[in-house]
Design an enzyme around this catalytic site. Structure first.
Site, PDB file in Angstrom:
ATOM      1  N   VAL A  14      -4.992  35.070 -55.930  1.00 24.46           N
ATOM      2  CA  VAL A  14      -4.534  33.679 -56.068  1.00 24.46           C
ATOM      3  C   VAL A  14      -5.454  32.736 -55.288  1.00 24.46           C
ATOM      4  O   VAL A  14      -5.852  31.675 -55.790  1.00 24.46           O
ATOM      5  CB  VAL A  14      -3.068  33.527 -55.589  1.00 24.46           C
ATOM      6  CG1 VAL A  14      -2.657  32.061 -55.588  1.00 24.46           C
ATOM      7  CG2 VAL A  14      -2.126  34.348 -56.464  1.00 24.46           C
ATOM      8  N   LYS A 127       5.922  33.537 -50.425  1.00 27.50           N
ATOM      9  CA  LYS A 127       7.381  33.401 -50.279  1.00 27.50           C
ATOM     10  C   LYS A 127       7.875  33.763 -48.883  1.00 27.50           C
ATOM     11  O   LYS A 127       8.955  33.363 -48.480  1.00 27.50           O
ATOM     12  CB  LYS A 127       8.104  34.326 -51.284  1.00 27.50           C
ATOM     13  CG  LYS A 127       7.935  33.933 -52.729  1.00 27.50           C
ATOM     14  CD  LYS A 127       8.551  34.946 -53.661  1.00 27.50           C
ATOM     15  CE  LYS A 127       7.667  36.136 -53.940  1.00 27.50           C
ATOM     16  NZ  LYS A 127       6.417  35.917 -54.652  1.00 27.50           N
ATOM     17  N   ALA A 154       5.801  30.934 -60.667  1.00 24.06           N
ATOM     18  CA  ALA A 154       4.355  30.652 -60.611  1.00 24.06           C
ATOM     19  C   ALA A 154       4.089  29.202 -61.021  1.00 24.06           C
ATOM     20  O   ALA A 154       4.579  28.289 -60.376  1.00 24.06           O
ATOM     21  CB  ALA A 154       3.576  31.656 -61.446  1.00 24.06           C
ATOM     22  N   LYS A 226      12.970  35.010 -54.559  1.00 22.50           N
ATOM     23  CA  LYS A 226      12.906  33.786 -55.378  1.00 22.50           C
ATOM     24  C   LYS A 226      14.300  33.148 -55.503  1.00 22.50           C
ATOM     25  O   LYS A 226      14.448  31.930 -55.416  1.00 22.50           O
ATOM     26  CB  LYS A 226      12.337  34.118 -56.763  1.00 22.50           C
ATOM     27  CG  LYS A 226      10.865  34.516 -56.672  1.00 22.50           C
ATOM     28  CD  LYS A 226      10.335  35.075 -57.962  1.00 22.50           C
ATOM     29  CE  LYS A 226       8.885  35.499 -57.806  1.00 22.50           C
ATOM     30  NZ  LYS A 226       8.350  36.235 -58.929  1.00 22.50           N
TER      31      LYS A 226
HETATM   32  N1  LIG Z   1      -0.435  37.145 -58.238  1.00 24.71           N
HETATM   33  C1  LIG Z   1       0.521  36.416 -58.803  1.00 24.71           C
HETATM   34  O1  LIG Z   1       0.668  36.359 -60.031  1.00 24.71           O
HETATM   35  C2  LIG Z   1       1.452  35.603 -57.932  1.00 24.71           C
HETATM   36  C3  LIG Z   1       2.422  34.777 -58.527  1.00 24.71           C
HETATM   37  C4  LIG Z   1       3.246  33.986 -57.704  1.00 24.71           C
HETATM   38  C5  LIG Z   1       3.099  34.048 -56.327  1.00 24.71           C
HETATM   39  N2  LIG Z   1       2.183  34.895 -55.781  1.00 24.71           N
HETATM   40  C6  LIG Z   1       2.091  34.969 -54.329  1.00 24.71           C
HETATM   41  O2  LIG Z   1       0.815  34.466 -53.923  1.00 24.71           O
HETATM   42  C7  LIG Z   1       0.413  35.125 -52.727  1.00 24.71           C
HETATM   43  C8  LIG Z   1      -0.984  35.683 -52.908  1.00 24.71           C
HETATM   44  O3  LIG Z   1      -0.979  36.639 -53.954  1.00 24.71           O
HETATM   45  P1  LIG Z   1      -2.306  37.457 -54.305  1.00 24.71           P
HETATM   46  O4  LIG Z   1      -2.017  38.143 -55.576  1.00 24.71           O
HETATM   47  O5  LIG Z   1      -3.491  36.571 -54.183  1.00 24.71           O
HETATM   48  O6  LIG Z   1      -2.325  38.516 -53.083  1.00 24.71           O
HETATM   49  P2  LIG Z   1      -3.574  39.315 -52.521  1.00 24.71           P
HETATM   50  O7  LIG Z   1      -4.607  39.471 -53.586  1.00 24.71           O
HETATM   51  O8  LIG Z   1      -3.029  40.496 -51.822  1.00 24.71           O
HETATM   52  O9  LIG Z   1      -4.224  38.319 -51.421  1.00 24.71           O
HETATM   53  C9  LIG Z   1      -3.632  38.054 -50.190  1.00 24.71           C
HETATM   54  C10 LIG Z   1      -4.671  37.384 -49.298  1.00 24.71           C
HETATM   55  O10 LIG Z   1      -4.059  37.100 -48.050  1.00 24.71           O
HETATM   56  C11 LIG Z   1      -4.926  37.515 -46.992  1.00 24.71           C
HETATM   57  N3  LIG Z   1      -4.175  37.805 -45.781  1.00 24.71           N
HETATM   58  C12 LIG Z   1      -3.291  38.816 -45.543  1.00 24.71           C
HETATM   59  N4  LIG Z   1      -2.829  38.730 -44.283  1.00 24.71           N
HETATM   60  C13 LIG Z   1      -3.411  37.649 -43.736  1.00 24.71           C
HETATM   61  C14 LIG Z   1      -3.355  37.030 -42.449  1.00 24.71           C
HETATM   62  N5  LIG Z   1      -2.567  37.515 -41.481  1.00 24.71           N
HETATM   63  N6  LIG Z   1      -4.110  35.932 -42.235  1.00 24.71           N
HETATM   64  C15 LIG Z   1      -4.888  35.418 -43.211  1.00 24.71           C
HETATM   65  N7  LIG Z   1      -5.006  35.965 -44.431  1.00 24.71           N
HETATM   66  C16 LIG Z   1      -4.270  37.046 -44.680  1.00 24.71           C
HETATM   67  C17 LIG Z   1      -5.582  38.749 -47.558  1.00 24.71           C
HETATM   68  O11 LIG Z   1      -6.743  39.027 -46.800  1.00 24.71           O
HETATM   69  P3  LIG Z   1      -7.771  40.214 -47.172  1.00 24.71           P
HETATM   70  O12 LIG Z   1      -8.519  39.679 -48.361  1.00 24.71           O
HETATM   71  O13 LIG Z   1      -8.597  40.327 -45.973  1.00 24.71           O
HETATM   72  O14 LIG Z   1      -6.939  41.409 -47.476  1.00 24.71           O
HETATM   73  C18 LIG Z   1      -5.870  38.275 -48.988  1.00 24.71           C
HETATM   74  O15 LIG Z   1      -7.046  37.513 -49.023  1.00 24.71           O
HETATM   75  C19 LIG Z   1       1.480  36.205 -52.449  1.00 24.71           C
HETATM   76  O16 LIG Z   1       2.373  35.733 -51.482  1.00 24.71           O
HETATM   77  C20 LIG Z   1       2.158  36.389 -53.795  1.00 24.71           C
HETATM   78  O17 LIG Z   1       3.506  36.813 -53.672  1.00 24.71           O
HETATM   79  C21 LIG Z   1       1.352  35.653 -56.548  1.00 24.71           C
END
Ligand SMILES: NC(=O)c1ccc[n+]([C@@H]2O[C@H](COP(=O)([O-])OP(=O)(O)OC[C@H]3O[C@@H](n4cnc5c(N)ncnc54)[C@H](OP(=O)(O)O)[C@@H]3O)[C@@H](O)[C@H]2O)c1
Length: 357
Positions: A14, A127, A154, A226
């Site tokens: 994201v 969330k 989303a 949610k």
């Molecule tokens: N994917 C979807 O369709 C979707 C839809 C709605 C909402 N969301 C929400 O959006 C958020 C991101 O989703 P995503 O799919 O992008 O997840 P993701 O690919 O796992 O990315 C999470 C990011 O957060 C970073 N991170 C983790 N702990 C951290 C910390 N303590 N300090 C700073 N950065 C930190 C991670 O770092 P590293 O890169 O170093 O691991 C990574 O870059 C989640 O909360 C998810 O529930 C996602």
């Protein structure tokens, strides 16, 4: 021209889509809103990159590429090792700042609170900060400077509709029903088509629709979070532990390896086949529904009329149906793509523009 500094926590799927979207929107936002968005800080779980003058397009692309390749920001020439998010807000914030939380961790709350205390805005797809104790939700949202559109549905504007159309028009909400999991929507549509539960879970996993451990989706907690965010937006002081959550697998399958779990799934095929058949006899179908009414919320499988909006929903689309005083005969229904990094990033960008106004 108004310049807004962006500080972003998280550069995963994201987070990268948000950066790409901000870059793509730059010219249009300048003429449409008189708004210039510049990144002064970005962090991942290990490192951060800060430039108070703002990173260039090429520098941001280099960071996105490094993360896409599986690296960390401190692998690039701009990053350094640290993930003290509060210090990042302290260093990189100015009067006109928006903090973007696109992590999946509960460790961002202190930094978000500092940002809000300083009068900055905050836009969340994460969330977790909103689903801790209710008192923290109140603290985070009471300034009106924190938006969280992408946390539910989303990019589908579920929160904006609730806050800015329904609550702002003093239209009492009687009931909200919604399907807020693309993965569980894919499963329930497949069950309706006569496919086996085990086959559907395996396919969803192969297609990357589930978390690496599918129990994280099938357990229903993501939908419960949610539902909690919606309930709290309504002003109901609920805690996550007060929301009954139906898991799609029995407790004895909660432990053990993912391989064991996948191997045990065919034992659930027959019970689900019977449940679907029982629903179909009454012209109903199964959907995994978040229901909110009378100060309570619950999530689980429900039999819904096939002719209803929920019953008509297909595949991974999300849907929210608001039953209110105004929308009492026919609910106000929002439906659309409810998962995926681009829709989620779109919701974050819309929040940024609303905060910048
Ligand atoms: N994917 C979807 O369709 C979707 C839809 C709605 C909402 N969301 C929400 O959006 C958020 C991101 O989703 P995503 O799919 O992008 O997840 P993701 O690919 O796992 O990315 C999470 C990011 O957060 C970073 N991170 C983790 N702990 C951290 C910390 N303590 N300090 C700073 N950065 C930190 C991670 O770092 P590293 O890169 O170093 O691991 C990574 O870059 C989640 O909360 C998810 O529930 C996602």
């Amino acid at each position: 021209m108004k310049t807004i500094n962006l500080i972003q926590f998280g550069l995963g799927g994201v987070g990268r889509a948000v950066v790409q979207r901000v870059l793509a929107a730059r010219d249009e936002f300048e003429w449409r809103y008189g708004l210039q968005l510049i990144y002064t800080a970005i962090s991942d779980s290990r490192s951060a990159a800060i430039d108070l003058d703002g990173f260039s397009h090429a520098q941001l692309q280099a960071m996105v590429e490094a993360k896409t390749a599986g690296g960390f920001l401190d692998d690039t020439e701009f990053g350094y090792q640290s993930h003290d998010l509060t210090a990042i807000v302290d260093i990189a914030g100015t009067d006109e700042t928006i903090v973007i939380d696109v992590t999946a961790t509960d460790k961002t709350s202190d930094a978000l609170l500092l940002a809000l205390q300083r009068g900055y805005g905050a836009a969340l797809a994460n969330k977790k900060p909103l689903t801790g104790p209710f008192s923290l939700f109140r603290q985070l949202t009471s300034t009106g400077r924190l938006r969280y559109e992408s946390t539910v549905g989303a990019g589908v504007p579920v929160i904006a509709t609730l806050r800015e159309s329904i609550l702002a028009s003093f239209d009492p909400v009687q009931r909200i029903q919604g399907c807020f999991s693309g993965t569980l929507g894919f499963l329930t549509t497949g069950l309706e088509e006569g496919k086996d539960f085990s086959e559907l879970v395996a396919k969803a996993r192969t297609l990357g629709y589930t978390e690496p451990d599918p129990r994280d989706d099938l357990g229903g907690m993501d939908v419960a979070r949610k539902a909690l965010i919606l309930a709290r937006t309504l002003g109901w002081p609920l805690e996550l532990s007060q929301i009954p959550v139906e898991s799609l697998f029995p407790p004895e399958m909660a432990t053990g390896s993912v391989d064991d779990f996948m191997a045990g799934l065919p034992t659930l095929d027959e019970p689900y086949r019977l449940r679907v058949a029982a629903a179909q006899e009454q012209r109903k179908t199964l959907r995994y529904v978040a229901s909110l009414a009378a100060g309570q919320a619950e999530v689980g499988l429900q039999e819904v009329a096939r002719a209803s909006a929920l019953g008509q929903l297909r595949g991974s689309d999300n849907l929210a149906a608001f039953h209110t005083s105004v929308y009492n005969q026919t609910p106000l229904v929002l439906q659309g793509r409810g998962a995926g990094v681009h829709g989620t990033a779109a919701g974050v960008l819309a929040d940024i523009v609303a905060l910048a106004d």
